[in-house]
Design a protein around this motif. Structure first.
Motif, mmCIF file in Angstrom:
data_model
loop_
_atom_site.group_PDB
_atom_site.id
_atom_site.type_symbol
_atom_site.label_atom_id
_atom_site.label_comp_id
_atom_site.label_asym_id
_atom_site.label_seq_id
_atom_site.Cartn_x
_atom_site.Cartn_y
_atom_site.Cartn_z
ATOM 1 N N ILE A 179 0.853 -1.199 0.000
ATOM 2 C CA ILE A 179 0.000 0.000 0.000
ATOM 3 C C ILE A 179 0.892 1.254 0.000
ATOM 4 O O ILE A 179 1.968 1.266 0.613
ATOM 5 C CB ILE A 179 -0.980 -0.020 1.209
ATOM 6 C CG1 ILE A 179 -2.074 1.034 1.025
ATOM 7 C CG2 ILE A 179 -0.253 0.185 2.531
ATOM 8 C CD1 ILE A 179 -3.245 0.871 1.998
ATOM 9 N N THR A 180 0.482 2.277 -0.708
ATOM 10 C CA THR A 180 1.312 3.485 -0.846
ATOM 11 C C THR A 180 0.743 4.650 -0.043
ATOM 12 O O THR A 180 -0.421 4.606 0.401
ATOM 13 C CB THR A 180 1.378 3.921 -2.320
ATOM 14 O OG1 THR A 180 0.043 4.267 -2.734
ATOM 15 C CG2 THR A 180 1.916 2.815 -3.204
ATOM 16 N N THR A 217 9.534 2.423 14.322
ATOM 17 C CA THR A 217 8.902 1.805 13.153
ATOM 18 C C THR A 217 9.123 2.671 11.918
ATOM 19 O O THR A 217 9.495 2.178 10.846
ATOM 20 C CB THR A 217 7.379 1.623 13.389
ATOM 21 O OG1 THR A 217 7.203 0.816 14.541
ATOM 22 C CG2 THR A 217 6.707 0.963 12.202
ATOM 23 N N ILE A 218 8.936 3.970 12.071
ATOM 24 C CA ILE A 218 9.085 4.882 10.933
ATOM 25 C C ILE A 218 10.528 4.888 10.429
ATOM 26 O O ILE A 218 10.778 4.806 9.225
ATOM 27 C CB ILE A 218 8.633 6.306 11.323
ATOM 28 C CG1 ILE A 218 7.117 6.336 11.504
ATOM 29 C CG2 ILE A 218 9.036 7.315 10.267
ATOM 30 C CD1 ILE A 218 6.600 7.646 12.013
ATOM 31 N N PHE A 219 11.495 4.958 11.354
ATOM 32 C CA PHE A 219 12.897 4.985 10.934
ATOM 33 C C PHE A 219 13.328 3.653 10.327
ATOM 34 O O PHE A 219 14.056 3.615 9.335
ATOM 35 C CB PHE A 219 13.798 5.346 12.118
ATOM 36 C CG PHE A 219 14.033 6.819 12.218
ATOM 37 C CD1 PHE A 219 15.074 7.418 11.526
ATOM 38 C CD2 PHE A 219 13.194 7.626 12.980
ATOM 39 C CE1 PHE A 219 15.279 8.790 11.597
ATOM 40 C CE2 PHE A 219 13.394 8.988 13.056
ATOM 41 C CZ PHE A 219 14.439 9.576 12.362
ATOM 42 N N ALA A 220 12.888 2.546 10.951
ATOM 43 C CA ALA A 220 13.336 1.229 10.486
ATOM 44 C C ALA A 220 12.765 0.901 9.107
ATOM 45 O O ALA A 220 13.459 0.364 8.256
ATOM 46 C CB ALA A 220 12.926 0.161 11.502
ATOM 47 N N LEU A 251 2.001 5.876 9.089
ATOM 48 C CA LEU A 251 2.144 4.605 9.818
ATOM 49 C C LEU A 251 1.348 3.497 9.129
ATOM 50 O O LEU A 251 1.780 2.344 9.081
ATOM 51 C CB LEU A 251 1.656 4.761 11.255
ATOM 52 C CG LEU A 251 2.719 5.094 12.298
ATOM 53 C CD1 LEU A 251 2.058 5.313 13.643
ATOM 54 C CD2 LEU A 251 3.764 4.003 12.423
ATOM 55 N N ALA A 252 0.185 3.877 8.596
ATOM 56 C CA ALA A 252 -0.668 2.884 7.926
ATOM 57 C C ALA A 252 0.071 2.238 6.763
ATOM 58 O O ALA A 252 -0.080 1.036 6.504
ATOM 59 C CB ALA A 252 -1.954 3.555 7.443
ATOM 60 N N VAL A 253 0.924 3.011 6.071
ATOM 61 C CA VAL A 253 1.716 2.462 4.966
ATOM 62 C C VAL A 253 2.707 1.425 5.488
ATOM 63 O O VAL A 253 2.884 0.344 4.916
ATOM 64 C CB VAL A 253 2.487 3.601 4.247
ATOM 65 C CG1 VAL A 253 3.509 3.033 3.276
ATOM 66 C CG2 VAL A 253 1.517 4.501 3.519
ATOM 67 N N GLU A 270 4.376 -3.124 5.304
ATOM 68 C CA GLU A 270 5.747 -3.590 5.049
ATOM 69 C C GLU A 270 6.311 -4.409 6.204
ATOM 70 O O GLU A 270 7.351 -5.045 6.076
ATOM 71 C CB GLU A 270 6.654 -2.380 4.815
ATOM 72 C CG GLU A 270 6.260 -1.583 3.581
ATOM 73 C CD GLU A 270 7.141 -0.361 3.395
ATOM 74 O OE1 GLU A 270 8.263 -0.339 3.934
ATOM 75 O OE2 GLU A 270 6.691 0.573 2.710
ATOM 76 N N MET A 271 5.662 -4.345 7.356
ATOM 77 C CA MET A 271 6.174 -5.015 8.548
ATOM 78 C C MET A 271 5.721 -6.482 8.567
ATOM 79 O O MET A 271 4.543 -6.749 8.304
ATOM 80 C CB MET A 271 5.602 -4.287 9.782
ATOM 81 C CG MET A 271 6.106 -4.787 11.114
ATOM 82 S SD MET A 271 5.141 -4.055 12.468
ATOM 83 C CE MET A 271 5.719 -2.397 12.464
ATOM 84 N N PRO A 272 6.621 -7.417 8.869
ATOM 85 C CA PRO A 272 6.165 -8.804 8.992
ATOM 86 C C PRO A 272 5.071 -8.922 10.061
ATOM 87 O O PRO A 272 5.262 -8.485 11.196
ATOM 88 C CB PRO A 272 7.438 -9.554 9.424
ATOM 89 C CG PRO A 272 8.566 -8.677 8.997
ATOM 90 C CD PRO A 272 8.062 -7.275 9.074
#
Lengths: 42, 504
Positions: B132-133, B279-282, B305-307, B311-313
């Motif tokens: 998602i973008t 989360t944002i930096f990683a 954050l929703a984007v 991407e997060m497992p």
């Protein structure tokens, strides 16, 4: 993680965790002592 | 331990210190901890800002919460009644101002809670899938906020849910809910923080949050922002803690409880900061983080954050629902306190809770509609009544001075586990000075910024819009002051005779 980040994380975050744990422990301890003092003897 | 369910006078009280402190931390921890705190920390030098927040907590929040606690537990009445009995009948309007400022916040805060619930539903239904973008999450946000049917529906859900909880009163109502919700909130925040810290590249986020830029400590603006963050975050000056202290057991602590609540709230902010920023930096990198934190509270949370959850497992099906659940719980635990504040004031006037709470929920729904329809209106109200909290805080300090600081300290000492030292009286005496500095700096900024039309009452963020709305509220309250003072039931320290036919 570099040393500077580690130290300041420890100070600000670790310190807050310790303070909160300590305050909750003291609250619980003092509340228990007070409750025991309130109970009628015998 | 012998569980106390009523005070000596038969009034219902919190069952234990734990449930009382948990409820008060729930009152303090709100959406601001999750979406405002991380942005402020980034903007104002990481650790330097944290240090300023700690100072603000020590010199403003803790003494003020102690004052509120004293007023609520001594008077056993809501904000208006507490000011009447602590300061005198002529000053009932001050308690009215404190209560109405928080009630005005309640109106739009219910809309904000509705957003969190809506996004919880989005997350649970897998809306934030992999790939998602930012464009797509922006469309989701705009599609939601541009749809009055949706914003109104979720606003209605939030206020109805909270109304049902408060309707049941302390026992079986907000005490029962908060003693589960607040610990759950901390567990979820801890899970999210650990997940964020274990993502590759999260150390940059920790650096951003905690490594201080000491050069900023000399900047008056940093201190103003730190005090503003503290006032929003701890609930000091809102009258919410005063309201919960109406249900405080007779022999409770003042200093230790206030310190525990402020420290617990600070811990929640740090956990949320770690969860969001790491989360944002990683997952997004430094430039994405700058973009995200510059996008405002809603942009950071509902767009950027929703984007990243995609991407997060495990992000789509586990961490996104968990994050929006914690946002909803934080909002609801604060909204409960706001509705109870309104209910306490109305019940004090002789209206039964079963009539008062549905009426308050209905009024809150209707009065929240403009905020549900228009984001500019919501921002205006957030600004006007958020800053008014500093005035409410000053009123509480003045009430303590009028009552007598040494007398209040002796009264608190009689019940406290830890003696209330002379530091408390000194800090309360310093309140007008701190207020003058903060408020003076705010006015200076408003007037000196050529980009702001400070004289225009129709401008969303102008000084004039605040003064006009505060002035209107004060004028109305001064007119009805005597009627309000007469209408409120007598409390244990009242000198006002009881009127027949009043209910508790």
């Amino acid at each position: 993680m570099d040393a500077e980040t580690f130290i300041w994380t420890l100070v600000f975050f670790g310190g807050t965790v310790l303070i909160v744990a300590f305050l909750f422990y003291w609250s619980w301890k003092k509340d228990r002592e007070k409750s025991r003092g309130d109970e009628p003897e015998g | 331990m012998t569980q106390q369910n009523t005070s000596g006078s038969g009034r219902v009280v919190f069952a234990s210190r734990f449930t009382f402190v948990a409820a008060a931390i729930g009152m303090a921890v709100g959406t601001g901890n999750i979406w405002r705190f991380p942005r402020d920390v980034h903007a104002w030098g990481g650790g330097a800002f944290l240090l300023a927040v700690v100072v603000a907590n020590l010199v403003w929040a803790i003494p003020l919460l102690m004052a509120e606690s004293f007023m609520g537990s001594k008077s056993r009445l809501g904000t208006a009644g507490a000011f009447r009995d602590i300061m005198g009948r002529r000053f009932t309007w001050m308690g009215g101002f404190m209560g109405m400022a928080t009630i005005a916040i309640m109106f739009y805060y219910s809309v904000v809670c509705g957003w969190a619930i809506r996004y919880l539903v989005y997350a649970v239904t897998g809306e934030f899938s992999a790939g998602i973008t930012v464009g797509e999450t922006t469309s989701i946000w705009e599609g939601f906020t541009d749809s009055p049917a949706q914003t109104v529906l979720f606003h209605a859900i939030a206020i109805t849910l909270v109304g049902l909880i408060v309707f049941r009163g302390l026992k079986g109502g907000f005490e029962a809910v908060l003693k589960i919700v607040v610990p759950a909130l901390f567990v979820i925040l801890a899970v999210l923080a650990v997940r964020a810290m274990t993502l590759p590249g999260s150390a940059e986020g920790l650096r951003y949050l905690f490594v201080p830029d000491w050069s900023l400590l000399g900047d008056a603006e940093l201190w103003l922002q730190a005090f503003a963050q503290m006032a929003f975050s701890t609930g000091a000056g809102w009258g919410l803690y005063l309201t919960y202290c109406v249900y405080m057991r007779r022999r409770e602590d003042f200093a230790l409880n206030a310190t525990t609540i402020v420290a617990g709230n600070h811990l929640a902010s740090l956990l949320a900061g770690i969860a969001v920023v790491c989360t944002i930096f990683a997952l997004g990198g430094a430039s994405f983080a700058d973009e995200a934190t510059g996008a405002g509270n809603e942009g950071l949370t509902f767009v950027y954050l929703a984007v990243l959850f995609g991407e997060m497992p495990g992000g789509t099906w586990f961490f996104a629902p968990l994050f929006f659940l914690v946002l909803a719980l934080a909002g609801i635990s604060s909204l409960i306190a706001m509705v109870e504040l309104a209910a306490r004031n109305v019940v004090d006037m002789g209206v039964r809770r079963k009539v008062a709470v549905p009426a308050i929920a209905a009024v809150a729904f209707l009065a929240g509609l403009p905020a549900a329809f228009n984001l500019d209106y919501l921002s205006n109200q957030d600004n006007v009544w958020g800053i008014a909290l500093l005035i409410s805080g000053l009123f509480a300090a003045v009430a303590m001075m009028k009552y007598g600081l040494e007398q209040a300290r002796r009264d608190m000492d009689a019940d406290s586990d830890f003696g209330v030292g002379g530091w408390w009286t000194i800090l309360i005496r310093l309140f007008p000075v701190m207020f003058a500095f903060l408020f003076g700096w705010f006015i200076y900024q408003s007037v000196s910024d050529p980009g702001k039309a400070w004289w225009d009452p129709t401008d969303t963020f102008s000084l004039a819009t605040m003064v006009v709305q505060w002035g209107a509220l004060v004028a109305i309250l001064l007119v009805v002051n005597n009627r309000l003072a007469n209408r409120i039931n007598p409390g244990p320290i009242s000198t006002v005779p009881a009127e027949p036919g009043r209910h508790d």
